[in-house]
Design a protein around this motif. Structure first.
Motif, PDB file in Angstrom:
ATOM      1  N   ILE A   1       0.801  -1.221   0.000  1.00  0.00           N
ATOM      2  CA  ILE A   1       0.000   0.000   0.000  1.00  0.00           C
ATOM      3  C   ILE A   1       0.837   1.276   0.000  1.00  0.00           C
TER       4      ILE A   1
ATOM      5  N   LYS B   1       0.116  -7.038  -5.976  1.00  0.00           N
ATOM      6  CA  LYS B   1      -0.563  -5.782  -6.291  1.00  0.00           C
ATOM      7  C   LYS B   1       0.129  -4.652  -5.536  1.00  0.00           C
TER       8      LYS B   1
ATOM      9  N   ILE C   1      -0.235  -0.358  -4.599  1.00  0.00           N
ATOM     10  CA  ILE C   1      -0.807   0.972  -4.659  1.00  0.00           C
ATOM     11  C   ILE C   1       0.364   1.943  -4.734  1.00  0.00           C
TER      12      ILE C   1
ATOM     13  N   THR D   1       2.219   5.405  -4.501  1.00  0.00           N
ATOM     14  CA  THR D   1       2.011   6.582  -3.655  1.00  0.00           C
ATOM     15  C   THR D   1       3.175   7.574  -3.757  1.00  0.00           C
TER      16      THR D   1
ATOM     17  N   HIS E   1      -2.231  -1.511  -8.982  1.00  0.00           N
ATOM     18  CA  HIS E   1      -3.610  -1.499  -8.483  1.00  0.00           C
ATOM     19  C   HIS E   1      -4.268  -0.150  -8.772  1.00  0.00           C
ATOM     20  N   HIS E   2      -3.733   0.922  -8.207  1.00  0.00           N
ATOM     21  CA  HIS E   2      -4.189   2.270  -8.535  1.00  0.00           C
ATOM     22  C   HIS E   2      -3.196   3.287  -7.971  1.00  0.00           C
TER      23      HIS E   2
ATOM     24  N   ALA F   1      -2.297   6.684  -5.759  1.00  0.00           N
ATOM     25  CA  ALA F   1      -2.670   7.556  -4.646  1.00  0.00           C
ATOM     26  C   ALA F   1      -1.507   8.526  -4.463  1.00  0.00           C
TER      27      ALA F   1
ATOM     28  N   ILE G   1      -5.687   5.951  -0.755  1.00  0.00           N
ATOM     29  CA  ILE G   1      -5.249   4.587  -1.034  1.00  0.00           C
ATOM     30  C   ILE G   1      -6.420   3.604  -1.019  1.00  0.00           C
ATOM     31  N   LYS G   2      -7.500   3.991  -0.371  1.00  0.00           N
ATOM     32  CA  LYS G   2      -8.776   3.274  -0.484  1.00  0.00           C
ATOM     33  C   LYS G   2      -9.866   4.121   0.146  1.00  0.00           C
TER      34      LYS G   2
ATOM     35  N   TYR H   1      -7.018  -3.870   1.546  1.00  0.00           N
ATOM     36  CA  TYR H   1      -6.903  -2.960   0.413  1.00  0.00           C
ATOM     37  C   TYR H   1      -7.027  -3.651  -0.949  1.00  0.00           C
TER      38      TYR H   1
END
Length: 244
Positions: free
Chosen positions: A22, A54, A56, A58, A93-94, A96, A117-118, A243
């Motif tokens: 994350i 996965k 995230i 940042t 994943h995405h 942030a 982050i979520k 997450y």
């Protein structure tokens, strides 16, 4: 003759296959993490071998140092993902951000949506030199805007090592804590490892992250952990599944 002392595991051995990271700095060229797309690929391949499937992403948002914007981060994320092949492409994943909480952050907080982050969970960090003078007020402002603050690497803020009551104060303010995994192997020094162990023992650590910037971070996952609170560390790693 067998030793009565159990050998500590390597950090990589504690990462189950399929774990989500994350906190990472893998987007190329926008902060002090990955320098270009080839570097991103090497870092993704490295953490995939450890067990992460996965990530995230940042990147830092810190005016006058890394002038990142939400739109710029999202654009870099999509461009990077489109330039990757499987299985690395799916690992992203995405996007942030890791926000430095200072006066400039408050302006951003009140003028535009933050990259979380979520859901409403926003990753924040402080200066390593000194905490913000109005820390409690800033946290309150974050919460008033509907966000859940998640403090990155609380064990690395040296000014709290002799003032551990502030950790309790932050938890009472409903701040979540994300520990850097490499703190458990002493990567940032013994004092940080001791602080990490304290936070784990107190069950203050909610989640963990790699905070990976470069290949030296990847290599350090092969070191043995030195913290005593191994069970609490494993539990924090498992909670990252929230997450996914």
């Amino acid at each position: 003759m067998f030793s009565i002392f159990k050998s500590k595991p390597k950090l990589s051995d504690l990462i189950p296959e399929g774990t989500i990271d994350i906190h990472s700095h893998l987007l190329p060229g926008i902060d002090d993490g990955a320098t270009d797309i080839s570097n991103t690929i090497k870092l993704l391949e490295g953490i995939r071998k450890i067990g992460f499937t996965k990530c995230i992403l940042t990147p830092h948002t810190l005016p006058e140092i890394w002038e990142n914007t939400s739109d710029g981060i999202k654009e870099t994320f999509h461009t990077t993902k489109n330039n990757l092949e499987e299985p690395l492409q799916t690992m992203l994943h995405h996007a942030a951000s890791e926000y430095m909480i200072n006066e400039a952050f408050l302006g951003r907080l009140h003028s535009e949506p933050l990259l979380t982050i979520k859901d409403n969970i926003v990753l924040i960090e402080m200066s390593y030199m000194n905490p913000p003078l109005a820390l409690k007020e800033i946290i309150f402002e974050i919460q008033i805007k509907g966000y859940q603050p998640l403090l990155a690497h609380p064990e690395r803020y040296l000014f709290y090592h002799q003032n551990t009551k502030m950790y309790t104060t932050l938890k009472e303010l409903d701040v979540k804590f994300q520990m850097n995994l490499l703190s458990s192997v002493g990567y940032y020094g013994s004092k940080v490892a001791i602080a990490a162990d304290f936070l784990l023992k107190e069950n203050y650590i909610d989640f963990v992250g790699t905070d990976v910037h470069h290949m030296k971070h990847i290599g350090a996952f092969e070191n043995k952990i030195i913290v005593k609170s191994e069970t609490q560390l494993q539990s924090a790693i498992e909670r990252n599944s929230f997450y996914e």
